[in-house]
Motif scaffolding. Structure first.
Motif, mmCIF file in Angstrom:
data_model
loop_
_atom_site.group_PDB
_atom_site.id
_atom_site.type_symbol
_atom_site.label_atom_id
_atom_site.label_comp_id
_atom_site.label_asym_id
_atom_site.label_seq_id
_atom_site.Cartn_x
_atom_site.Cartn_y
_atom_site.Cartn_z
ATOM 1 N N LEU A 1 0.858 -1.184 0.000
ATOM 2 C CA LEU A 1 0.000 0.000 0.000
ATOM 3 C C LEU A 1 0.895 1.234 0.000
ATOM 4 O O LEU A 1 1.816 1.330 0.815
ATOM 5 N N VAL A 2 0.622 2.151 -0.904
ATOM 6 C CA VAL A 2 1.357 3.410 -0.943
ATOM 7 C C VAL A 2 0.393 4.523 -0.542
ATOM 8 O O VAL A 2 -0.727 4.599 -1.054
ATOM 9 N N LEU A 3 0.844 5.356 0.382
ATOM 10 C CA LEU A 3 0.039 6.477 0.850
ATOM 11 C C LEU A 3 0.770 7.790 0.600
ATOM 12 O O LEU A 3 1.994 7.870 0.779
ATOM 13 N N ALA A 4 0.004 8.798 0.222
ATOM 14 C CA ALA A 4 0.530 10.143 -0.002
ATOM 15 C C ALA A 4 0.375 10.938 1.289
ATOM 16 O O ALA A 4 -0.715 11.385 1.627
ATOM 17 N N ALA A 5 1.463 11.114 1.997
ATOM 18 C CA ALA A 5 1.416 11.768 3.301
ATOM 19 C C ALA A 5 1.017 13.237 3.216
ATOM 20 O O ALA A 5 0.516 13.794 4.189
ATOM 21 N N ARG A 6 1.211 13.854 2.067
ATOM 22 C CA ARG A 6 0.804 15.251 1.907
ATOM 23 C C ARG A 6 -0.651 15.386 1.493
ATOM 24 O O ARG A 6 -1.155 16.497 1.366
ATOM 25 N N VAL A 7 -1.318 14.259 1.284
ATOM 26 C CA VAL A 7 -2.708 14.270 0.829
ATOM 27 C C VAL A 7 -3.641 13.658 1.866
ATOM 28 O O VAL A 7 -4.753 14.137 2.067
ATOM 29 N N VAL A 8 -3.192 12.596 2.517
ATOM 30 C CA VAL A 8 -4.048 11.807 3.405
ATOM 31 C C VAL A 8 -3.770 12.164 4.866
ATOM 32 O O VAL A 8 -2.636 12.041 5.333
ATOM 33 N N ALA A 9 -4.808 12.570 5.565
ATOM 34 C CA ALA A 9 -4.707 12.899 6.990
ATOM 35 C C ALA A 9 -4.595 11.617 7.819
ATOM 36 O O ALA A 9 -5.008 10.540 7.357
#
Length: 160
Positions: free
Chosen positions: A106-114
Motif C-alpha cells: 500500500l502506498v500512501l501520499a502523506a501530503r494528501v491523506v490525513a
C-alpha cells in the motif's frame, strides 16, 4: 499480520502514527525507516526496495510505503516482480487495490491523506479480501509481463 513500513522524509510523521496504530491493532510492525527529522531529505527508492524485498522474499505479509505524493514510490515498488503496489487516497481505491488487484504493498501520499483517513484506508486494505475470478486471470497476465513476455505473452494466450 506482519507488516513492513517505510517512508521518506515527507511521510516520516504519518509512518510513526501508523506504526503505533498497527501495533495497537495486533499487527507485528517492522519499521524500516526513515527515522527522525522530517526536514532531512531521504531518497525513497532504497526504502521501497527494502519493503518490496521484505514482502516478496522476507517475513512480511504486506508492506506500506509513504511519500509526499506517493507517485514515485508506486513506480519504484512496481518494478519488483511479485509486487502489486497500489496508491490509495480513499476507501474506494483501497478496496479496488485489494479486491481486484490483490495489492501487497500500500502506498500512501502523506501530503494528501490525513492521519484519521490513513487509519481508515489501512484498515480497509487489511480487511478487504482478493476476489479472484476474472481478476486472477488479469494478475496472471501481469505476471507474464513481469517474466519478460510483454505483449507477446498476452497475444499468444495470456489474454483470453
Amino acid at each position: 499480520m506482519h507488516i513492513v513500513i517505510a517512508a521518506d522524509h515527507n511521510g516520516v510523521v504519518l509512518k510513526g502514527h501508523l506504526a503505533v496504530w498497527l501495533a495497537a491493532h495486533g499487527h507485528t510492525v517492522d519499521d524500516r525507516g526513515a527515522y527522525g527529522d522530517a526536514d532531512q531529505t531521504v531518497d525513497y527508492p532504497p526504502l521501497c526496495a527494502d519493503v518490496c524485498w521484505q514482502v516478496t522474499d522476507g517475513p512480511a505479509d504486506r508492506g506500506i510505503v509513504l511519500g509526499g505524493s506517493g507517485l514515485g514510490e508506486t513506480i519504484a515498488c512496481n518494478k519488483f516482480p511479485g509486487v502489486r503496489a497500489g496508491l490509495c487516497h480513499d476507501l474506494w481505491s483501497t478496496r479496488i487495490s485489494r479486491g481486484n488487484n490483490d495489492s501487497n504493498v500500500l502506498v500512501l501520499a502523506a501530503r494528501v491523506v490525513a492521519p484519521a483517513a490513513a487509519e481508515e484506508i489501512v484498515a480497509a486494505w487489511l480487511d478487504t479480501p482478493f476476489k479472484g475470478g476474472v481478476h486472477r486471470r488479469r494478475l496472471d497476465q501481469i505476471a507474464a509481463i513481469e517474466r519478460g513476455g510483454g505483449a507477446r505473452a498476452l497475444r499468444d494466450g495470456g489474454a483470453r
